[in-house]
Design an enzyme around this catalytic site. Sequence first.
Site, PDB file in Angstrom:
ATOM      1  CG  HIS A  83      50.336  42.158  46.417  1.00 18.43           C
ATOM      2  ND1 HIS A  83      49.894  40.870  46.226  1.00 18.43           N
ATOM      3  CD2 HIS A  83      49.415  42.760  47.193  1.00 18.43           C
ATOM      4  CE1 HIS A  83      48.748  40.720  46.873  1.00 18.43           C
ATOM      5  NE2 HIS A  83      48.429  41.832  47.467  1.00 18.43           N
ATOM      6  CG  ASP A 136      51.977  38.619  44.575  1.00 20.60           C
ATOM      7  OD1 ASP A 136      52.831  39.253  45.221  1.00 20.60           O
ATOM      8  OD2 ASP A 136      50.751  38.800  44.690  1.00 20.60           O
ATOM      9  CD  GLN A 230      41.944  45.854  49.696  1.00 21.28           C
ATOM     10  OE1 GLN A 230      40.813  46.280  49.813  1.00 21.28           O
ATOM     11  NE2 GLN A 230      42.868  46.458  48.977  1.00 21.28           N
ATOM     12  N   GLY A 231      43.331  41.833  52.310  1.00 19.85           N
ATOM     13  CA  GLY A 231      43.781  41.507  53.668  1.00 19.85           C
ATOM     14  C   GLY A 231      44.141  40.043  53.826  1.00 19.85           C
ATOM     15  CG  ASP A 232      41.614  36.976  53.079  1.00 21.69           C
ATOM     16  OD1 ASP A 232      41.699  36.940  54.318  1.00 21.69           O
ATOM     17  OD2 ASP A 232      40.544  37.039  52.458  1.00 21.69           O
ATOM     18  CB  SER A 233      47.332  39.627  49.875  1.00 19.88           C
ATOM     19  OG  SER A 233      46.448  39.971  48.846  1.00 19.88           O
TER      20      SER A 233
HETATM   21  C1  4AZ Z   1      43.574  42.000  47.431  1.00 22.72           C
HETATM   22  O1  4AZ Z   1      43.233  43.143  47.118  1.00 22.72           O
HETATM   23  C2  4AZ Z   1      42.842  40.860  46.859  1.00 22.72           C
HETATM   24  N1  4AZ Z   1      39.386  37.699  45.288  1.00 22.72           N
HETATM   25  C3  4AZ Z   1      43.156  39.578  47.266  1.00 22.72           C
HETATM   26  C4  4AZ Z   1      42.464  38.523  46.732  1.00 22.72           C
HETATM   27  C5  4AZ Z   1      41.492  38.730  45.792  1.00 22.72           C
HETATM   28  C6  4AZ Z   1      41.185  39.995  45.388  1.00 22.72           C
HETATM   29  C7  4AZ Z   1      41.857  41.080  45.919  1.00 22.72           C
HETATM   30  C8  4AZ Z   1      40.783  37.556  45.238  1.00 22.72           C
HETATM   31  O2  4AZ Z   1      44.509  41.807  48.213  1.00 22.72           O
END
Ligand code: 4AZ
Length: 274
Positions: A83, A136, A230-233
């Site tokens: 993603h 993913d 968000q941003g850790d993905s």
């Molecule tokens: C994101 O939006 C996201 N708490 C990544 C991880 C988590 C939630 C959102 C898990 O990329």
Amino acid sequence: MRRSLSRRLSTAAALVAAAVAAPLAAPVPAAADGVVIGGSPVQVSDSPWAVALASRDRFGGTRAGQFCGGAVVSPTTVLTAAHCLSMEVLGAPLETVDDLHIIAGRNDLRAAGGREVAVRSVWVNEEYDSFTNAGDLAILTLDKPLPKDHVIAMAPVGDPAYEAGTRAHVYGWGDTTGQGDYARSLRAARVQVLPDTACEAAYPGNADGTYLRGVMLCAGELEGGRDACQGDSGGPLVARGRLIGLVSWGSGCGQAGSPGVYTRISELVARLTQ
Ligand code: 4AZ
């Protein structure tokens, strides 16, 4: 920049086969109590397999263009989330992003340390389902190899690192509060592997996704507080010195009853070695 979007998993297999066949001993993750959400700073030298995925063209230069994380599984191979490379995240088709690169060995994104390495080619899992979030995963091939000590071994099927209750750490430069406060330096949060039933109960199928055991991994704290955001993905979830997951999704960040959901690495290893 040259980039080819391979359509076959066998290509991906070729990219990471060496990493699966000859896993290297990985450094023990640095102690951290809380990333990310409820996390604390760590030295990237202690977790050199945690890299930033960046594009200054798409995300500006303030934080070196960081927008996702990744995990180094061979000197030229970085795993990240599918993603991260979507139109929704990039705001443009992947093919048009000419400066996609990873940043390794740099704690502070505003500083100049470490290495920036261009991404030579990208494989995006064509089975990634943006409704459930299953599959993913994307595999990046780097233009130049990273030092071997950056590589983390992937935990195979049946590895005890996947057992519920196992202590794990998630790494990233993402949002530290859930309010858009992005980290400048790498952080880690200590979480635990949770039973599949915890995520099945939280995510039976809603707007955020559907938890599917076997391809996803549930981790966090039942009472909330420590989580990826968000941003850790695409970034690494590490237990027992091995890579068990990639940050994928969840409802909000660090909320009780809404654990983090990760791409399960054993599923990838199984497909590569079958
Ligand atoms: C994101 O939006 C996201 N708490 C990544 C991880 C988590 C939630 C959102 C898990 O990329």
